[in-house]
Design a protein around this motif. Sequence first.
Motif, mmCIF file in Angstrom:
data_model
loop_
_atom_site.group_PDB
_atom_site.id
_atom_site.type_symbol
_atom_site.label_atom_id
_atom_site.label_comp_id
_atom_site.label_asym_id
_atom_site.label_seq_id
_atom_site.Cartn_x
_atom_site.Cartn_y
_atom_site.Cartn_z
ATOM 1 N N VAL A 104 54.998 47.112 47.831
ATOM 2 C CA VAL A 104 54.512 48.204 46.988
ATOM 3 C C VAL A 104 53.534 47.661 45.949
ATOM 4 N N VAL A 105 53.917 46.541 45.328
ATOM 5 C CA VAL A 105 53.033 45.935 44.326
ATOM 6 C C VAL A 105 51.686 45.589 44.963
ATOM 7 N N THR A 106 51.749 44.997 46.175
ATOM 8 C CA THR A 106 50.512 44.638 46.871
ATOM 9 C C THR A 106 49.647 45.874 47.118
ATOM 10 N N ALA A 107 50.295 46.940 47.593
ATOM 11 C CA ALA A 107 49.540 48.157 47.886
ATOM 12 C C ALA A 107 48.918 48.740 46.621
ATOM 13 N N LEU A 108 49.664 48.684 45.520
ATOM 14 C CA LEU A 108 49.137 49.229 44.269
ATOM 15 C C LEU A 108 47.974 48.385 43.764
ATOM 16 N N LEU A 109 48.095 47.070 43.929
ATOM 17 C CA LEU A 109 46.970 46.205 43.545
ATOM 18 C C LEU A 109 45.767 46.515 44.424
ATOM 19 N N GLY A 110 46.043 46.801 45.713
ATOM 20 C CA GLY A 110 44.966 47.202 46.622
ATOM 21 C C GLY A 110 44.259 48.442 46.108
ATOM 22 N N MET A 111 45.057 49.378 45.613
ATOM 23 C CA MET A 111 44.456 50.599 45.064
ATOM 24 C C MET A 111 43.587 50.258 43.858
ATOM 25 N N ALA A 112 44.111 49.412 42.962
ATOM 26 C CA ALA A 112 43.341 49.025 41.783
ATOM 27 C C ALA A 112 42.024 48.382 42.219
ATOM 28 N N THR A 113 42.087 47.546 43.262
ATOM 29 C CA THR A 113 40.880 46.900 43.769
ATOM 30 C C THR A 113 39.907 47.937 44.316
ATOM 31 N N GLY A 156 46.379 51.384 37.730
ATOM 32 C CA GLY A 156 45.156 52.134 37.441
ATOM 33 C C GLY A 156 44.559 51.779 36.093
ATOM 34 N N LEU A 157 45.388 51.270 35.197
ATOM 35 C CA LEU A 157 44.891 50.872 33.870
ATOM 36 C C LEU A 157 43.800 49.819 33.983
ATOM 37 N N LEU A 158 43.958 48.958 35.002
ATOM 38 C CA LEU A 158 43.016 47.851 35.177
ATOM 39 C C LEU A 158 41.581 48.363 35.322
ATOM 40 N N PRO A 159 41.302 49.173 36.383
ATOM 41 C CA PRO A 159 39.947 49.709 36.489
ATOM 42 C C PRO A 159 39.599 50.664 35.357
ATOM 43 N N ALA A 160 40.607 51.409 34.861
ATOM 44 C CA ALA A 160 40.319 52.396 33.825
ATOM 45 C C ALA A 160 39.817 51.719 32.552
ATOM 46 N N VAL A 161 40.508 50.640 32.168
ATOM 47 C CA VAL A 161 40.096 49.947 30.945
ATOM 48 C C VAL A 161 38.716 49.317 31.142
ATOM 49 N N ARG A 162 38.490 48.825 32.358
ATOM 50 C CA ARG A 162 37.189 48.228 32.638
ATOM 51 C C ARG A 162 36.082 49.281 32.555
ATOM 52 N N ALA A 163 36.364 50.454 33.129
ATOM 53 C CA ALA A 163 35.371 51.539 33.069
ATOM 54 C C ALA A 163 35.143 51.956 31.624
ATOM 55 N N TYR A 164 36.222 52.002 30.866
ATOM 56 C CA TYR A 164 36.138 52.375 29.459
ATOM 57 C C TYR A 164 35.197 51.426 28.717
ATOM 58 N N ARG A 165 35.417 50.133 28.955
ATOM 59 C CA ARG A 165 34.601 49.141 28.245
ATOM 60 C C ARG A 165 33.172 49.164 28.754
ATOM 61 N N MET A 166 33.018 49.360 30.081
ATOM 62 C CA MET A 166 31.680 49.429 30.635
ATOM 63 C C MET A 166 30.926 50.599 30.037
ATOM 64 N N SER A 167 31.614 51.742 29.926
ATOM 65 C CA SER A 167 30.909 52.924 29.441
ATOM 66 C C SER A 167 30.587 52.782 27.964
ATOM 67 N N LEU A 168 31.404 52.026 27.247
ATOM 68 C CA LEU A 168 31.081 51.767 25.839
ATOM 69 C C LEU A 168 29.863 50.867 25.737
ATOM 70 N N ALA A 169 29.816 49.854 26.597
ATOM 71 C CA ALA A 169 28.726 48.878 26.519
ATOM 72 C C ALA A 169 27.444 49.445 27.113
ATOM 73 N N ASP A 170 27.584 50.181 28.216
ATOM 74 C CA ASP A 170 26.391 50.714 28.871
ATOM 75 C C ASP A 170 25.691 51.768 28.040
ATOM 76 N N GLY A 171 26.516 52.565 27.350
ATOM 77 C CA GLY A 171 25.922 53.711 26.706
ATOM 78 C C GLY A 171 25.433 54.644 27.785
#
Lengths: 418, 238
Positions: A297-306, A398-413
């Motif tokens: 399950v952990v592997t599959a969830l990490l797959g989803m995050a990827t 999901g926090l992994l990509p979400a936080v990354r998107a959050y930071r990207m959107s802050l930096a990208d403007g």
Amino acid sequence: MLLRLAFRSLTNRWLTAVLTVLAIGVSVTLLLGVERVRTGARASFADTISGTDLIVGARSGAVNLLLYSVFRIGNATNNISWRALQEVASRPEVAWTVPISLGDSHFGHRIVGTTAAYFEHYRYRQRQPLTFRSGGPFRDLFDAVAGADVAAALGYKLGDHIVVAHGLGNTSFAQHADKPFVIAGILAKTGTPVDRSVHVSLEAITAIHVDWQGGARIPGFTTTLEQVRDLDLTPKDVTAALIGLTSRTAVFRVQRAVNDYAGEPLTAILPGVALQELWGIVGTAEAALAVVSAMTVVTALLGMATAILATLNERRREMAVLRSVGAPPRIILALLLAEAATLTAASIVVGSLLLTIALLAARPIIDARFGLYLPLQAPTPRELLLLAAVLVGGVAAGLLPAVRAYRMSLADGMTVRT
Amino acid sequence: MALADGPLAAALRDVRFAWRGRAPFALAVNSLDIARGERMLLVGPSGGGKSTLLSLLCGVLTPGSGSVTVLGTDIGRLPGAARDRFRAEHLGVVFQMFNLLPYASVLDNVLLPLRFAPERRARAARAGVRAEGTRLLRSLGLEEQLHDGARASSLSVGQQQRVAAARALIGAPEIIVADEPTSALDRDRQTAFLHLLFGEAARAGTTVIMVSHDASLAPQFDRIIHLADVATISRGSP
């Protein structure tokens, strides 16, 4: 509107979404399946014997004695003499004794030499007694009572003649062909090792071994069926005995008396305690199985995050658009978390459905082959807890990509800097 | 609203901004005023800091020092969420390309900013939100059958830019900010696009701030500013 857009964004990437849901779904099926099998196995295991207060055998470990006397796995280290058993049986606290004599087989099924008391006193699953699907206990010397699985596997019906093989091999060359048995009864299914046994009387065990010594026929000796009936067929020894007491409070006193028996080294065990001890050993494997399924399950969830992370680059424009119309970064965080939660929730539904389908298909086979009854039921509280944990895990992944998107959107403007 | 009555749409004072990281880049603007209702063209070479300047104006980026005052509000001092809300309410943005959510319908794309801007929603809702979206799209020359059925990604680039313009205009924000909105269009379409945009902007007295590397668009604007005249760019270690 935002949720609708998030959903359309997901359906826009439907292939990735479907594959992700399938991957997590299958892992959820595995997780729930292992849980079902675990509880099912544990229940059938604990249900194997009930109502017996003590099991007496030659001196050995409790687990070993339990294994060969109840589960009919492995061999006895030694036998107990008929005389010793009679002494135990004659104690005032002992209400009944069921002797068991093992050692022969019929196409891989154990032959259990015992007395009619077996059918009266053996209990399984909350003190349920054995019942006959047809026929009854053995009356004649060469009557046999087949367990449900034996009868089903070999297609036996009442009156069929069977030959017992000496020893335990599936295709033994040493056969008691001169002394065939007649099926006098067939037991109803119990889900215990009883199903896989053929029961004959103790006297019959003695009778078929009259001309045998040390595992081989004595050359030149042939006792006919008629002659054997005139002999004294009282056994010299048996493998083990199930004992019921008049009062449970006497159990430790009788156990100590048996263990201290001066005539020969004996062991008395409490089946419940030994079952627990045995489960402690089997339970390690069970825990390992649970850990492995959790890891999938952990592997599959990490797959989803990827999978979500991989889409982020192409979705930077999308996020820049959302930012430009005034969406705060936390909305972008929330959208991605919602996506992870949706995928996980869908996977849980898919996984549960898959399990139901798999159980519907495989249940009869599992029951027949492994004697494992897997109930088809609504999720237990424990299973719901597991599913909730999967959902929480999904959102956490999901926090992994979400936080990354959050930071990207802050930096990208508003301008995508690549 | 009292703020909007001020004479200036935007004013930058002593603004310093620096990108850190692998390609350090710093922008300095000492003074830049943009009047309300003005149509202003900011010309500069590609990669010359135009987009950074626009991001500062929109409050997506905040200056390291100095002030960016939009409609009388120093947006650099607003907390992040308030800045996002301010942008949603008062600014409409059009990019060079990729303006739309490709999977959403045309009308959904147009109505998107209203989700974050209650005041604009209220203004657009006078005629009905969807009706207003449809009206804008029609006046920008997009046939009605495209509004609801088609996914935004199925439109041509020119059509997409017009959808983006409708989205910037809906609910009549005070300022439209456009970052090279016409550079993906051919010359005829550029003129037509600006004509439509300015037509709608004039109806509501909207200020239009546009950046481009193409000075030939100048005749259609009230004022041309060359980025080099107002801003200092420095690269390398700041």
